[in-house]
Design a protein around this motif. Sequence first.
Motif, PDB file in Angstrom:
ATOM      1  N   PRO A  87       0.788  -1.399  -0.147  1.00 57.90           N
ATOM      2  CA  PRO A  87      -0.236  -0.350   0.233  1.00 57.90           C
ATOM      3  C   PRO A  87       0.172   1.553   0.167  1.00 57.90           C
ATOM      4  N   ALA A  88       0.456   2.303  -0.962  1.00 56.16           N
ATOM      5  CA  ALA A  88       1.225   3.570  -0.566  1.00 56.16           C
ATOM      6  C   ALA A  88       1.036   4.123   0.637  1.00 56.16           C
ATOM      7  N   LEU A  89       1.727   4.747   1.181  1.00 57.00           N
ATOM      8  CA  LEU A  89       2.294   5.597   1.961  1.00 57.00           C
ATOM      9  C   LEU A  89       0.994   6.707   3.198  1.00 57.00           C
ATOM     10  N   SER A  90       0.638   7.157   3.680  1.00 57.45           N
ATOM     11  CA  SER A  90       0.437   8.497   3.435  1.00 57.45           C
ATOM     12  C   SER A  90       1.504   9.286   3.483  1.00 57.45           C
ATOM     13  N   VAL A  91       0.608  10.723   4.049  1.00 57.69           N
ATOM     14  CA  VAL A  91       1.605  12.187   3.477  1.00 57.69           C
ATOM     15  C   VAL A  91       3.130  11.999   3.793  1.00 57.69           C
ATOM     16  N   SER A  92       1.943  11.872   5.377  1.00 58.83           N
ATOM     17  CA  SER A  92       3.669  11.515   6.590  1.00 58.83           C
ATOM     18  C   SER A  92       4.583  11.514   6.524  1.00 58.83           C
ATOM     19  N   LYS A  93       4.154   9.529   6.426  1.00 57.10           N
ATOM     20  CA  LYS A  93       5.220   8.775   5.768  1.00 57.10           C
ATOM     21  C   LYS A  93       5.422   8.581   5.099  1.00 57.10           C
ATOM     22  N   ARG A  94       4.954   9.434   3.671  1.00 56.52           N
ATOM     23  CA  ARG A  94       5.883   9.469   2.585  1.00 56.52           C
ATOM     24  C   ARG A  94       6.609  10.578   2.577  1.00 56.52           C
ATOM     25  N   ALA A  95       6.894  11.602   3.007  1.00 55.19           N
ATOM     26  CA  ALA A  95       7.828  12.490   3.206  1.00 55.19           C
ATOM     27  C   ALA A  95       8.683  11.986   3.849  1.00 55.19           C
ATOM     28  N   LEU A  96       8.531  10.778   5.218  1.00 56.00           N
ATOM     29  CA  LEU A  96       9.230  10.656   5.632  1.00 56.00           C
ATOM     30  C   LEU A  96      10.347   9.815   4.758  1.00 56.00           C
ATOM     31  N   THR A  97       9.771   8.798   4.347  1.00 57.25           N
ATOM     32  CA  THR A  97      10.048   8.023   3.178  1.00 57.25           C
ATOM     33  C   THR A  97      11.213   8.163   2.259  1.00 57.25           C
ATOM     34  N   SER A  98      10.569   9.527   1.689  1.00 56.94           N
ATOM     35  CA  SER A  98      11.385   9.926   0.802  1.00 56.94           C
ATOM     36  C   SER A  98      12.806  10.384   1.057  1.00 56.94           C
ATOM     37  N   ALA A  99      12.308  11.609   2.579  1.00 55.52           N
ATOM     38  CA  ALA A  99      13.841  12.343   3.113  1.00 55.52           C
ATOM     39  C   ALA A  99      15.135  10.519   3.278  1.00 55.52           C
ATOM     40  N   VAL A 100      14.819   9.584   3.591  1.00 59.25           N
ATOM     41  CA  VAL A 100      15.807   8.507   3.541  1.00 59.25           C
ATOM     42  C   VAL A 100      15.914   7.222   1.953  1.00 59.25           C
ATOM     43  N   ASP A 101      14.811   8.334   1.313  1.00 55.61           N
ATOM     44  CA  ASP A 101      15.890   8.150  -0.190  1.00 55.61           C
ATOM     45  C   ASP A 101      15.212   6.281  -0.450  1.00 55.61           C
ATOM     46  N   ASN A 102      13.990   5.728   0.289  1.00 63.62           N
ATOM     47  CA  ASN A 102      13.777   4.394   0.086  1.00 63.62           C
ATOM     48  C   ASN A 102      13.399   4.743  -2.326  1.00 63.62           C
ATOM     49  N   VAL A 103      13.430   3.912  -2.595  1.00 61.46           N
ATOM     50  CA  VAL A 103      13.109   3.636  -4.153  1.00 61.46           C
ATOM     51  C   VAL A 103      12.540   1.914  -4.381  1.00 61.46           C
ATOM     52  N   GLU A 104      11.772   2.101  -4.942  1.00 60.12           N
ATOM     53  CA  GLU A 104      12.252   0.257  -5.090  1.00 60.12           C
ATOM     54  C   GLU A 104      10.856   0.178  -6.880  1.00 60.12           C
ATOM     55  N   ARG A 105      11.617  -1.023  -7.676  1.00 65.63           N
ATOM     56  CA  ARG A 105      11.346  -0.232  -9.033  1.00 65.63           C
ATOM     57  C   ARG A 105      10.463  -1.931  -9.542  1.00 65.63           C
ATOM     58  N   PHE A 106      10.179  -2.009 -10.392  1.00 68.84           N
ATOM     59  CA  PHE A 106       9.783  -3.403 -10.988  1.00 68.84           C
ATOM     60  C   PHE A 106      10.242  -3.067 -12.348  1.00 68.84           C
ATOM     61  N   HIS A 107      10.578  -4.323 -12.900  1.00 71.83           N
ATOM     62  CA  HIS A 107      10.720  -4.184 -14.434  1.00 71.83           C
ATOM     63  C   HIS A 107      10.708  -5.759 -15.302  1.00 71.83           C
ATOM     64  N   VAL A 108      10.323  -5.766 -16.481  1.00 72.80           N
ATOM     65  CA  VAL A 108      11.185  -7.443 -17.461  1.00 72.80           C
ATOM     66  C   VAL A 108      12.059  -6.173 -18.237  1.00 72.80           C
ATOM     67  N   THR A 109      12.970  -7.311 -18.692  1.00 71.58           N
ATOM     68  CA  THR A 109      14.056  -6.479 -19.277  1.00 71.58           C
ATOM     69  C   THR A 109      14.745  -8.388 -20.184  1.00 71.58           C
ATOM     70  N   SER A 110      15.480  -7.958 -20.868  1.00 72.86           N
ATOM     71  CA  SER A 110      16.786  -9.143 -21.827  1.00 72.86           C
ATOM     72  C   SER A 110      16.747  -9.394 -20.815  1.00 72.86           C
ATOM     73  N   ILE A 111      17.808 -11.070 -20.617  1.00 73.40           N
ATOM     74  CA  ILE A 111      17.639 -11.804 -19.712  1.00 73.40           C
ATOM     75  C   ILE A 111      19.350 -11.696 -20.076  1.00 73.40           C
ATOM     76  N   HIS A 112      19.974 -10.680 -21.143  1.00 70.61           N
ATOM     77  CA  HIS A 112      21.316  -9.971 -21.352  1.00 70.61           C
ATOM     78  C   HIS A 112      21.699  -9.164 -20.887  1.00 70.61           C
ATOM     79  N   ASP A 113      20.436  -8.327 -20.190  1.00 67.40           N
ATOM     80  CA  ASP A 113      20.376  -6.632 -19.088  1.00 67.40           C
ATOM     81  C   ASP A 113      20.569  -8.045 -18.397  1.00 67.40           C
ATOM     82  N   LEU A 114      20.131  -8.788 -17.039  1.00 66.26           N
ATOM     83  CA  LEU A 114      20.093  -9.118 -16.763  1.00 66.26           C
ATOM     84  C   LEU A 114      21.420  -8.773 -16.302  1.00 66.26           C
ATOM     85  N   GLN A 115      21.968  -8.955 -14.702  1.00 67.32           N
ATOM     86  CA  GLN A 115      23.391  -8.352 -13.435  1.00 67.32           C
ATOM     87  C   GLN A 115      23.229  -9.616 -13.833  1.00 67.32           C
ATOM     88  N   GLN A 116      24.866 -10.207 -13.482  1.00 64.41           N
ATOM     89  CA  GLN A 116      24.862 -11.439 -13.246  1.00 64.41           C
ATOM     90  C   GLN A 116      26.543 -12.101 -11.576  1.00 64.41           C
TER      91      GLN A 116
END
Length: 120
Positions: A87-116
Amino acid sequence: MTVPTDRDHASIVALVECALVELTHEAVGAVFISRQVGRSTRTQYVAADDVGEQFQKRHFDDRLGWHETTVPRETVRDELITRLARPALSVSKRALTSAVDNVERFHVTSIHDLQQPRDR
């Protein structure tokens, strides 16, 4: 896709199901990246068989290194839905989270581009 997302649960399930089909039939992998202050993790999923019932899960933690396992489709599905449906964070929690720079991402990519893992 940045996480958390404003997608509803049904949309997330559909996205994960589509990703699993692509992993099974194309030379691609799904990647979930999480970055926090002083730490980052990366989890990669790649089909381990031709029918999409088993997947190789590669997890990298910058403190602990690489760990690889083979997991069933249901586990991959459940893990991705759980992580993407956070779930998305409340506004106050979002402000705290962005202050500590939490970033999460999801994507699909070529197997040749995956880190090994470097220690092979």
